[in-house]
Design an enzyme around this catalytic site. Structure first.
Site, PDB file in Angstrom:
ATOM      1  N   SER A   1       0.864  -1.185   0.000  1.00 54.01           N
ATOM      2  CA  SER A   1       0.000   0.000   0.000  1.00 54.01           C
ATOM      3  C   SER A   1       0.897   1.230   0.000  1.00 54.01           C
ATOM      4  CB  SER A   1      -0.846  -0.046   1.279  1.00 54.01           C
ATOM      5  OG  SER A   1      -1.403   1.212   1.572  1.00 54.01           O
TER       6      SER A   1
ATOM      7  N   TYR B   1      -2.934  -0.970  10.108  1.00 55.04           N
ATOM      8  CA  TYR B   1      -2.876  -1.177   8.644  1.00 55.04           C
ATOM      9  C   TYR B   1      -1.478  -0.827   8.141  1.00 55.04           C
ATOM     10  CZ  TYR B   1      -4.343  -0.870   3.713  1.00 55.04           C
ATOM     11  OH  TYR B   1      -4.476  -1.055   2.353  1.00 55.04           O
TER      12      TYR B   1
END
Ligand code: NDP
Length: 255
Positions: free
Chosen positions: A145, A158
Protein backbone atom coordinates in the site's frame (compact mmCIF):
# COMPACT_ATOMS: atom_id res chain seq x y z
CA UNK A 1 1.75 -11.83 -27.27
CA UNK A 2 5.45 -12.36 -26.54
CA UNK A 3 6.06 -15.85 -25.14
CA UNK A 4 7.66 -14.34 -22.03
CA UNK A 5 4.25 -12.95 -21.00
CA UNK A 6 2.32 -16.14 -21.75
CA UNK A 7 0.84 -17.87 -18.69
CA UNK A 8 -0.77 -20.81 -20.52
CA UNK A 9 -0.60 -23.93 -18.38
CA UNK A 10 0.17 -21.91 -15.22
CA UNK A 11 -2.04 -22.00 -12.13
CA UNK A 12 -2.59 -18.99 -9.88
CA UNK A 13 -4.26 -18.37 -6.53
CA UNK A 14 -5.51 -14.86 -5.76
CA UNK A 15 -6.63 -14.29 -2.17
CA UNK A 16 -9.35 -11.66 -2.00
CA UNK A 17 -9.83 -12.32 -5.72
CA UNK A 18 -13.61 -11.95 -5.62
CA UNK A 19 -13.56 -8.15 -6.00
CA UNK A 20 -11.53 -4.96 -6.24
CA UNK A 21 -7.80 -5.14 -6.95
CA UNK A 22 -7.73 -8.94 -6.53
CA UNK A 23 -10.31 -9.45 -9.27
CA UNK A 24 -8.42 -6.98 -11.48
CA UNK A 25 -5.29 -9.09 -11.06
CA UNK A 26 -7.15 -12.39 -11.48
CA UNK A 27 -8.66 -11.11 -14.72
CA UNK A 28 -5.24 -10.11 -16.07
CA UNK A 29 -3.71 -13.47 -15.16
CA UNK A 30 -6.63 -15.34 -16.76
CA UNK A 31 -6.39 -13.30 -19.98
CA UNK A 32 -2.69 -14.21 -20.16
CA UNK A 33 -3.71 -17.89 -20.08
CA UNK A 34 -3.47 -18.90 -16.40
CA UNK A 35 -6.08 -20.96 -14.57
CA UNK A 36 -7.13 -18.92 -11.56
CA UNK A 37 -8.44 -19.98 -8.15
CA UNK A 38 -9.88 -17.02 -6.28
CA UNK A 39 -10.35 -17.11 -2.51
CA UNK A 40 -12.60 -15.11 -0.22
CA UNK A 41 -14.95 -15.63 2.72
CA UNK A 42 -18.15 -14.54 0.99
CA UNK A 43 -19.64 -17.37 -1.10
CA UNK A 44 -21.93 -15.01 -3.03
CA UNK A 45 -19.06 -12.69 -4.03
CA UNK A 46 -16.92 -15.71 -4.97
CA UNK A 47 -19.65 -17.12 -7.22
CA UNK A 48 -20.31 -13.76 -8.92
CA UNK A 49 -16.59 -13.24 -9.63
CA UNK A 50 -16.20 -16.74 -11.09
CA UNK A 51 -19.25 -16.16 -13.26
CA UNK A 52 -17.76 -12.88 -14.55
CA UNK A 53 -14.42 -14.60 -15.27
CA UNK A 54 -16.10 -17.53 -17.07
CA UNK A 55 -18.05 -15.04 -19.19
CA UNK A 56 -14.71 -13.73 -20.45
CA UNK A 57 -13.57 -17.26 -21.33
CA UNK A 58 -11.30 -17.62 -18.29
CA UNK A 59 -10.45 -20.89 -16.56
CA UNK A 60 -11.48 -19.99 -13.02
CA UNK A 61 -12.82 -21.45 -9.79
CA UNK A 62 -13.40 -20.18 -6.26
CA UNK A 63 -12.50 -21.52 -2.84
CA UNK A 64 -14.21 -20.27 0.31
CA UNK A 65 -11.47 -19.51 2.83
CA UNK A 66 -10.70 -17.17 5.70
CA UNK A 67 -6.98 -16.52 5.32
CA UNK A 68 -6.62 -15.58 8.99
CA UNK A 69 -7.00 -19.29 9.78
CA UNK A 70 -3.89 -21.38 9.11
CA UNK A 71 -5.83 -24.58 8.30
CA UNK A 72 -7.86 -22.68 5.68
CA UNK A 73 -4.67 -21.33 4.05
CA UNK A 74 -3.35 -24.89 3.84
CA UNK A 75 -6.67 -26.13 2.42
CA UNK A 76 -6.67 -23.31 -0.16
CA UNK A 77 -3.22 -24.22 -1.45
CA UNK A 78 -4.22 -27.91 -1.65
CA UNK A 79 -7.36 -26.93 -3.59
CA UNK A 80 -5.29 -25.40 -6.41
CA UNK A 81 -3.42 -28.65 -6.99
CA UNK A 82 -6.61 -30.69 -6.68
CA UNK A 83 -8.57 -28.48 -9.06
CA UNK A 84 -5.90 -27.56 -11.62
CA UNK A 85 -3.05 -30.02 -10.98
CA UNK A 86 -0.30 -27.64 -9.87
CA UNK A 87 0.50 -24.19 -8.43
CA UNK A 88 2.80 -21.58 -9.98
CA UNK A 89 1.59 -18.18 -8.79
CA UNK A 90 0.31 -16.95 -5.42
CA UNK A 91 -1.13 -13.44 -5.05
CA UNK A 92 -1.53 -12.47 -1.38
CA UNK A 93 -4.07 -9.70 -1.81
CA UNK A 94 -6.75 -10.17 0.90
CA UNK A 95 -6.85 -7.13 3.11
CA UNK A 96 -8.95 -4.97 5.42
CA UNK A 97 -8.62 -1.73 7.34
CA UNK A 98 -10.12 -0.48 10.58
CA UNK A 99 -9.79 3.30 10.73
CA UNK A 100 -9.28 4.83 14.19
CA UNK A 101 -6.82 6.95 16.13
CA UNK A 102 -4.06 4.72 17.58
CA UNK A 103 -5.19 5.25 21.19
CA UNK A 104 -8.66 3.86 20.39
CA UNK A 105 -7.86 0.37 18.99
CA UNK A 106 -8.61 -2.75 20.99
CA UNK A 107 -6.04 -5.56 20.91
CA UNK A 108 -8.55 -7.66 18.95
CA UNK A 109 -8.83 -4.97 16.26
CA UNK A 110 -5.02 -4.74 15.99
CA UNK A 111 -4.78 -8.53 15.66
CA UNK A 112 -7.59 -8.72 13.09
CA UNK A 113 -5.84 -6.24 10.78
CA UNK A 114 -2.38 -7.81 11.22
CA UNK A 115 -3.73 -11.37 10.79
CA UNK A 116 -5.71 -10.49 7.65
CA UNK A 117 -3.11 -8.34 5.88
CA UNK A 118 0.27 -9.72 6.99
CA UNK A 119 0.12 -13.07 8.81
CA UNK A 120 -2.11 -14.47 6.05
CA UNK A 121 0.57 -13.68 3.44
CA UNK A 122 3.14 -15.52 5.53
CA UNK A 123 0.85 -18.52 6.10
CA UNK A 124 -0.22 -18.85 2.46
CA UNK A 125 3.38 -18.45 1.24
CA UNK A 126 4.61 -21.06 3.71
CA UNK A 127 1.84 -23.46 2.68
CA UNK A 128 2.54 -22.81 -1.03
CA UNK A 129 6.31 -23.35 -0.84
CA UNK A 130 6.32 -27.15 -1.41
CA UNK A 131 3.92 -26.85 -4.38
CA UNK A 132 6.03 -24.07 -5.95
CA UNK A 133 9.19 -26.13 -5.42
CA UNK A 134 7.45 -29.08 -7.07
CA UNK A 135 6.57 -26.88 -10.06
CA UNK A 136 10.27 -26.02 -10.47
CA UNK A 137 9.80 -22.43 -9.27
CA UNK A 138 7.08 -19.85 -8.93
CA UNK A 139 5.96 -16.33 -8.24
CA UNK A 140 4.58 -14.74 -5.09
CA UNK A 141 3.00 -11.28 -5.38
CA UNK A 142 2.19 -9.54 -2.10
CA UNK A 143 -0.03 -6.48 -1.96
CA UNK A 144 1.29 -3.57 0.07
CA UNK A 145 0.00 0.00 0.00
CA UNK A 146 1.06 3.63 0.07
CA UNK A 147 0.94 2.91 3.82
CA UNK A 148 3.98 0.65 3.22
CA UNK A 149 5.85 3.95 2.70
CA UNK A 150 3.88 6.73 4.42
CA UNK A 151 2.05 7.05 7.73
CA UNK A 152 -1.54 8.06 8.42
CA UNK A 153 -3.09 9.02 11.74
CA UNK A 154 -6.07 6.73 11.08
CA UNK A 155 -4.13 3.62 10.02
CA UNK A 156 -1.74 2.39 12.74
CA UNK A 157 -2.27 -1.39 12.41
CA UNK A 158 -2.88 -1.18 8.64
CA UNK A 159 0.39 0.74 8.14
CA UNK A 160 2.27 -1.74 10.35
CA UNK A 161 0.85 -4.64 8.32
CA UNK A 162 1.69 -3.04 4.96
CA UNK A 163 5.22 -2.05 6.03
CA UNK A 164 5.59 -5.66 7.14
CA UNK A 165 4.47 -6.94 3.73
CA UNK A 166 7.45 -5.23 2.06
CA UNK A 167 9.97 -6.65 4.53
CA UNK A 168 8.37 -10.12 4.44
CA UNK A 169 8.61 -10.05 0.63
CA UNK A 170 12.35 -9.26 0.82
CA UNK A 171 13.04 -12.09 3.28
CA UNK A 172 11.05 -14.65 1.26
CA UNK A 173 12.82 -13.45 -1.90
CA UNK A 174 16.23 -14.03 -0.27
CA UNK A 175 15.28 -17.43 1.16
CA UNK A 176 13.63 -18.92 -1.91
CA UNK A 177 15.70 -17.51 -4.80
CA UNK A 178 17.56 -20.84 -4.78
CA UNK A 179 14.24 -22.53 -5.59
CA UNK A 180 13.60 -20.19 -8.54
CA UNK A 181 10.79 -18.51 -6.64
CA UNK A 182 10.53 -14.74 -7.07
CA UNK A 183 8.70 -12.72 -4.43
CA UNK A 184 7.69 -9.11 -4.99
CA UNK A 185 5.33 -6.56 -3.51
CA UNK A 186 2.95 -4.25 -5.35
CA UNK A 187 2.08 -0.96 -3.66
CA UNK A 188 -1.27 0.37 -4.93
CA UNK A 189 -2.04 4.05 -4.74
CA UNK A 190 -5.65 5.11 -4.21
CA UNK A 191 -7.88 2.69 -6.09
CA UNK A 192 -11.65 2.84 -6.42
CA UNK A 193 -12.86 -0.30 -4.59
CA UNK A 194 -15.24 -1.26 -1.77
CA UNK A 195 -12.40 -0.64 0.71
CA UNK A 196 -11.79 2.96 -0.34
CA UNK A 197 -15.47 3.74 -0.91
CA UNK A 198 -15.80 3.26 2.85
CA UNK A 199 -12.65 5.37 3.46
CA UNK A 200 -14.09 8.21 1.42
CA UNK A 201 -17.15 8.17 3.66
CA UNK A 202 -15.06 8.01 6.87
CA UNK A 203 -12.28 10.50 6.08
CA UNK A 204 -13.45 14.03 5.21
CA UNK A 205 -11.76 15.55 2.14
CA UNK A 206 -9.96 12.33 1.19
CA UNK A 207 -11.36 12.18 -2.34
CA UNK A 208 -10.19 15.72 -3.20
CA UNK A 209 -6.77 15.26 -1.51
CA UNK A 210 -6.09 12.10 -3.55
CA UNK A 211 -7.01 13.83 -6.83
CA UNK A 212 -4.87 16.86 -6.00
CA UNK A 213 -1.79 14.81 -5.10
CA UNK A 214 -1.94 12.13 -7.81
CA UNK A 215 -0.07 13.27 -10.95
CA UNK A 216 -2.33 11.03 -13.06
CA UNK A 217 -5.21 13.14 -11.64
CA UNK A 218 -7.57 10.21 -11.17
CA UNK A 219 -8.28 7.37 -8.77
CA UNK A 220 -6.91 4.02 -9.91
CA UNK A 221 -9.13 1.25 -11.24
CA UNK A 222 -8.78 -2.51 -10.47
CA UNK A 223 -8.04 -2.99 -14.19
CA UNK A 224 -4.83 -0.97 -13.66
CA UNK A 225 -3.46 -4.05 -11.83
CA UNK A 226 -3.79 -6.57 -14.64
CA UNK A 227 -0.47 -5.62 -16.27
CA UNK A 228 1.69 -5.67 -13.15
CA UNK A 229 0.15 -9.00 -12.12
CA UNK A 230 1.02 -10.58 -15.46
CA UNK A 231 4.53 -9.12 -15.46
CA UNK A 232 5.33 -10.33 -11.93
CA UNK A 233 3.75 -13.75 -12.65
CA UNK A 234 5.57 -14.49 -15.91
CA UNK A 235 9.11 -15.33 -16.96
CA UNK A 236 9.74 -11.71 -18.08
CA UNK A 237 10.28 -10.90 -14.38
CA UNK A 238 12.56 -13.83 -13.53
CA UNK A 239 15.39 -11.43 -12.50
CA UNK A 240 13.07 -9.20 -10.43
CA UNK A 241 12.77 -10.27 -6.80
CA UNK A 242 12.37 -8.57 -3.43
CA UNK A 243 11.11 -5.40 -5.12
CA UNK A 244 8.26 -3.16 -3.97
CA UNK A 245 6.66 -1.59 -7.02
CA UNK A 246 4.22 1.34 -6.71
CA UNK A 247 1.21 1.30 -9.04
CA UNK A 248 -0.10 4.66 -7.97
CA UNK A 249 -0.45 7.14 -10.83
CA UNK A 250 2.65 8.85 -9.41
CA UNK A 251 1.20 9.51 -5.91
CA UNK A 252 4.38 8.40 -4.12
CA UNK A 253 6.65 10.56 -6.29
CA UNK A 254 4.96 13.91 -5.59
CA UNK A 255 5.16 15.93 -2.34
P1 NDP B 1 -11.80 -4.94 -1.31
O1 NDP B 1 -12.45 -4.64 0.00
O2 NDP B 1 -12.50 -4.62 -2.57
O3 NDP B 1 -11.33 -6.45 -1.37
C1 NDP B 1 -10.77 -7.10 -0.27
C2 NDP B 1 -10.77 -8.58 -0.56
O4 NDP B 1 -10.16 -9.28 0.53
C3 NDP B 1 -12.16 -9.14 -0.74
O5 NDP B 1 -12.13 -10.00 -1.85
C4 NDP B 1 -12.41 -9.91 0.54
O6 NDP B 1 -13.27 -11.00 0.26
C5 NDP B 1 -11.01 -10.37 0.88
N1 NDP B 1 -10.79 -10.66 2.29
C6 NDP B 1 -10.82 -9.81 3.34
N2 NDP B 1 -10.59 -10.47 4.49
C7 NDP B 1 -10.40 -11.77 4.16
C8 NDP B 1 -10.14 -12.96 4.91
N3 NDP B 1 -10.01 -12.94 6.24
N4 NDP B 1 -10.01 -14.13 4.23
C9 NDP B 1 -10.13 -14.16 2.89
N5 NDP B 1 -10.38 -13.08 2.13
C10 NDP B 1 -10.52 -11.90 2.77
O7 NDP B 1 -10.41 -4.15 -1.23
P2 NDP B 1 -9.31 -3.76 -2.30
O8 NDP B 1 -9.48 -4.47 -3.57
O9 NDP B 1 -9.23 -2.29 -2.28
O10 NDP B 1 -8.00 -4.31 -1.54
C11 NDP B 1 -7.24 -5.39 -1.98
C12 NDP B 1 -5.84 -5.26 -1.38
O11 NDP B 1 -5.25 -4.05 -1.86
C13 NDP B 1 -5.83 -5.17 0.14
O12 NDP B 1 -4.70 -5.86 0.63
C14 NDP B 1 -5.69 -3.69 0.39
O13 NDP B 1 -5.09 -3.42 1.62
C15 NDP B 1 -4.80 -3.30 -0.77
N6 NDP B 1 -4.82 -1.89 -1.10
C16 NDP B 1 -5.94 -1.27 -1.58
C17 NDP B 1 -5.91 0.07 -1.91
C18 NDP B 1 -7.05 0.79 -2.49
O14 NDP B 1 -6.94 2.00 -2.72
N7 NDP B 1 -8.17 0.17 -2.76
C19 NDP B 1 -4.69 0.87 -1.72
C20 NDP B 1 -3.58 0.12 -1.21
C21 NDP B 1 -3.65 -1.19 -0.91
P3 NDP B 1 -14.37 -11.54 1.34
O15 NDP B 1 -15.03 -10.34 1.91
O16 NDP B 1 -15.26 -12.40 0.52
O17 NDP B 1 -13.60 -12.32 2.34
Amino acid sequence: MSKAFDLSGRVAIVTGGNGGIGLGMATGLAHAGASVLIAGRNAGKNAAAVKALHKQGAKAAAFEADVTVQAECVALIAAASRQFGRLDILVNNAGINIRKQPQDYTLDEWKTVLDTNLTSAFLCSQAAYPALQKAGGGKIINIGSMLSIFGAAFAGPYGASKGGIVQLSKSLACAWAKDNIQVNAVLPGWIDTELTRRAREDVAGLHERVLARTPAARWGDPADFAGIAVFLACSASDYVTGAAIPVDGGYSTQV
